[in-house]
Design a protein around this motif. Structure first.
Motif, PDB file in Angstrom:
ATOM      1  N   ALA A  73       0.722  -1.263   0.076  1.00  0.00           N
ATOM      2  CA  ALA A  73      -0.053  -0.005   0.026  1.00  0.00           C
ATOM      3  C   ALA A  73       0.807   1.442  -0.011  1.00  0.00           C
ATOM      4  O   ALA A  73       1.743   1.461   0.696  1.00  0.00           O
ATOM      5  CB  ALA A  73      -0.803  -0.050   1.170  1.00  0.00           C
ATOM      6  N   ASP A  74       0.636   2.129  -1.085  1.00  0.00           N
ATOM      7  CA  ASP A  74       1.564   3.242  -1.137  1.00  0.00           C
ATOM      8  C   ASP A  74       0.556   4.559  -0.746  1.00  0.00           C
ATOM      9  O   ASP A  74       1.216   5.661  -0.468  1.00  0.00           O
ATOM     10  CB  ASP A  74       2.075   3.390  -2.733  1.00  0.00           C
ATOM     11  N   ASP A  75      -0.547   4.584  -1.231  1.00  0.00           N
ATOM     12  CA  ASP A  75      -1.423   5.866  -0.870  1.00  0.00           C
ATOM     13  C   ASP A  75      -2.098   5.432   0.355  1.00  0.00           C
ATOM     14  O   ASP A  75      -3.152   4.561   0.472  1.00  0.00           O
ATOM     15  CB  ASP A  75      -2.320   5.781  -1.915  1.00  0.00           C
ATOM     16  N   LEU A  76      -1.409   6.086   1.462  1.00  0.00           N
ATOM     17  CA  LEU A  76      -2.087   5.702   2.574  1.00  0.00           C
ATOM     18  C   LEU A  76      -3.281   6.262   2.950  1.00  0.00           C
ATOM     19  O   LEU A  76      -4.275   5.585   3.736  1.00  0.00           O
ATOM     20  CB  LEU A  76      -0.918   6.413   3.823  1.00  0.00           C
ATOM     21  N   ASP A  77      -4.031   7.125   2.360  1.00  0.00           N
ATOM     22  CA  ASP A  77      -5.494   7.652   2.403  1.00  0.00           C
ATOM     23  C   ASP A  77      -6.060   6.400   1.822  1.00  0.00           C
ATOM     24  O   ASP A  77      -7.230   6.131   2.420  1.00  0.00           O
ATOM     25  CB  ASP A  77      -5.595   9.051   1.988  1.00  0.00           C
ATOM     26  N   ALA A  78      -5.944   5.890   0.817  1.00  0.00           N
ATOM     27  CA  ALA A  78      -6.789   4.865   0.069  1.00  0.00           C
ATOM     28  C   ALA A  78      -6.704   3.585   1.172  1.00  0.00           C
ATOM     29  O   ALA A  78      -7.785   3.109   1.385  1.00  0.00           O
ATOM     30  CB  ALA A  78      -6.064   4.304  -1.339  1.00  0.00           C
ATOM     31  N   PHE A  79      -5.353   3.293   1.537  1.00  0.00           N
ATOM     32  CA  PHE A  79      -5.359   2.154   2.573  1.00  0.00           C
ATOM     33  C   PHE A  79      -6.180   2.350   3.729  1.00  0.00           C
ATOM     34  O   PHE A  79      -6.670   1.407   4.407  1.00  0.00           O
ATOM     35  CB  PHE A  79      -3.816   2.014   3.001  1.00  0.00           C
ATOM     36  N   GLN A  80      -6.444   3.458   4.172  1.00  0.00           N
ATOM     37  CA  GLN A  80      -7.037   3.897   5.419  1.00  0.00           C
ATOM     38  C   GLN A  80      -8.538   3.548   5.403  1.00  0.00           C
ATOM     39  O   GLN A  80      -9.034   2.905   6.149  1.00  0.00           O
ATOM     40  CB  GLN A  80      -6.944   5.373   5.501  1.00  0.00           C
ATOM     41  N   LYS A  81      -8.943   3.631   3.946  1.00  0.00           N
ATOM     42  CA  LYS A  81     -10.321   3.095   3.508  1.00  0.00           C
ATOM     43  C   LYS A  81     -10.439   1.669   3.671  1.00  0.00           C
ATOM     44  O   LYS A  81     -11.551   1.209   4.340  1.00  0.00           O
ATOM     45  CB  LYS A  81     -10.855   3.418   2.276  1.00  0.00           C
ATOM     46  N   TRP A 109      -5.700  -0.404  16.647  1.00  0.00           N
ATOM     47  CA  TRP A 109      -4.032  -0.654  16.800  1.00  0.00           C
ATOM     48  C   TRP A 109      -3.361   0.135  15.542  1.00  0.00           C
ATOM     49  O   TRP A 109      -2.348   0.668  15.776  1.00  0.00           O
ATOM     50  CB  TRP A 109      -3.791  -2.165  16.678  1.00  0.00           C
ATOM     51  N   TYR A 110      -3.972   0.018  14.467  1.00  0.00           N
ATOM     52  CA  TYR A 110      -3.353   0.552  13.012  1.00  0.00           C
ATOM     53  C   TYR A 110      -3.288   2.275  13.112  1.00  0.00           C
ATOM     54  O   TYR A 110      -2.400   2.845  12.963  1.00  0.00           O
ATOM     55  CB  TYR A 110      -3.879   0.138  11.897  1.00  0.00           C
ATOM     56  N   ASN A 111      -4.447   2.482  13.761  1.00  0.00           N
ATOM     57  CA  ASN A 111      -4.667   3.822  13.635  1.00  0.00           C
ATOM     58  C   ASN A 111      -3.902   4.706  14.744  1.00  0.00           C
ATOM     59  O   ASN A 111      -3.296   5.671  14.658  1.00  0.00           O
ATOM     60  CB  ASN A 111      -6.202   4.388  14.108  1.00  0.00           C
ATOM     61  N   ASN A 112      -3.468   3.963  15.945  1.00  0.00           N
ATOM     62  CA  ASN A 112      -2.680   4.573  17.080  1.00  0.00           C
ATOM     63  C   ASN A 112      -1.213   4.390  16.336  1.00  0.00           C
ATOM     64  O   ASN A 112      -0.512   5.357  16.845  1.00  0.00           O
ATOM     65  CB  ASN A 112      -2.959   3.396  18.129  1.00  0.00           C
ATOM     66  N   MET A 113      -0.617   3.379  15.697  1.00  0.00           N
ATOM     67  CA  MET A 113       0.569   3.289  15.246  1.00  0.00           C
ATOM     68  C   MET A 113       0.598   4.514  14.058  1.00  0.00           C
ATOM     69  O   MET A 113       1.675   5.293  14.292  1.00  0.00           O
ATOM     70  CB  MET A 113       0.801   1.957  14.224  1.00  0.00           C
TER      71      MET A 113
END
Ligand SMILES: Cc1cc2nc3c(=O)[nH]c(=O)nc-3n(C[C@H](O)[C@H](O)[C@H](O)COP(=O)(O)O)c2cc1C
Length: 199
Positions: A83-91, A104-108
């Motif tokens: 995953a390179d576009d972190l906004d897209a991966f956030q979705k 957990w991921y959001n905290n990291m």
């Protein structure tokens, strides 16, 4: 063959048999095995692109430095992209993952420098590569792990938008006269005393 014998027999293939086709069932098994790869907190930041199309494979081969010839010879190229576009991966994280993993991921993401987060995501790809190489030899296939690819060119050729290639793996049947076969060129590894400790 037991697992040790399989690992002793696998090698980074440098020359492939250009005639022998890979049965489709083995390719399907390889896809499922890669999908089942474990990752830290189960983050699964990947996309596995299976390239059998000869035209596309030729273009990728030309963007693969010293690996061009073996990619052209091998019947399959698997591209491992992170995953390179972190906004897209956030979705993806928000819509597909269980709350505990998402939190957990959001905290990291909130506490780590972005470069470190990207490094951590990219590290997960190497676990998949290990699975891919082991799976290949278990399926009776030979493979070549490859960092020697030009990621930006791969992005263009594959039309990738949100993922970026990190690694690739050529898969097929090694040529009988491949100089890198372990029976010709025995495995070169540090001694057990140097790399294994027993307490
Ligand atoms: C992450 C990784 C990247 C590699 N990249 C390449 C590559 O671009 N081209 C290549 O021919 N071999 C590549 N190799 C193969 C290594 O040189 C090889 O694994 C090592 O010399 C041990 O030999 P063996 O795999 O035959 O046991 C790579 C291996 C790994 C694990």
């Amino acid at each position: 063959m037991n697992i040790l014998n399989l690992i002793e027999s696998r090698y980074s293939t440098k020359k492939y048999d250009t005639e022998k086709e890979i049965p489709e069932s083995k390719i399907e098994d390889l896809k499922e095995i890669l999908r089942l790869t474990p990752s830290s907190i189960n983050i699964q930041p990947w996309k596995f692109t299976f390239v059998q199309n000869a035209e596309v494979k030729t273009k990728l081969a030309a963007a693969s430095l010293h690996n061009e010839e073996k990619i052209n010879q091998a019947k399959l190229l698997v591209v491992f992209s992170v995953a390179d576009d972190l906004d897209a991966f956030q979705k993806v994280v928000d819509s597909e993952y269980v709350p505990a993993l998402r939190d957990w991921y959001n905290n990291m993401k909130a506490t780590m420098p972005e470069a470190d987060l990207r490094t951590w995501l990219a590290k997960q790809m190497y676990i998949a590569l290990g699975f891919g190489m082991t799976a290949s030899i278990s399926l009776g296939l030979d493979s070549t792990p490859m960092e020697g690819i030009e990621a930006e060119k791969y992005v263009d050729i594959l039309g990738m938008k949100t993922y970026k290639p990190v690694l690739a793996m050529a898969v097929g049947y090694g040529a009988d006269d491949d100089y890198n076969r372990p029976e010709v060129r025995p495995k070169s590894r540090r001694s057990p005393e140097d790399v294994i400790e027993h307490i």
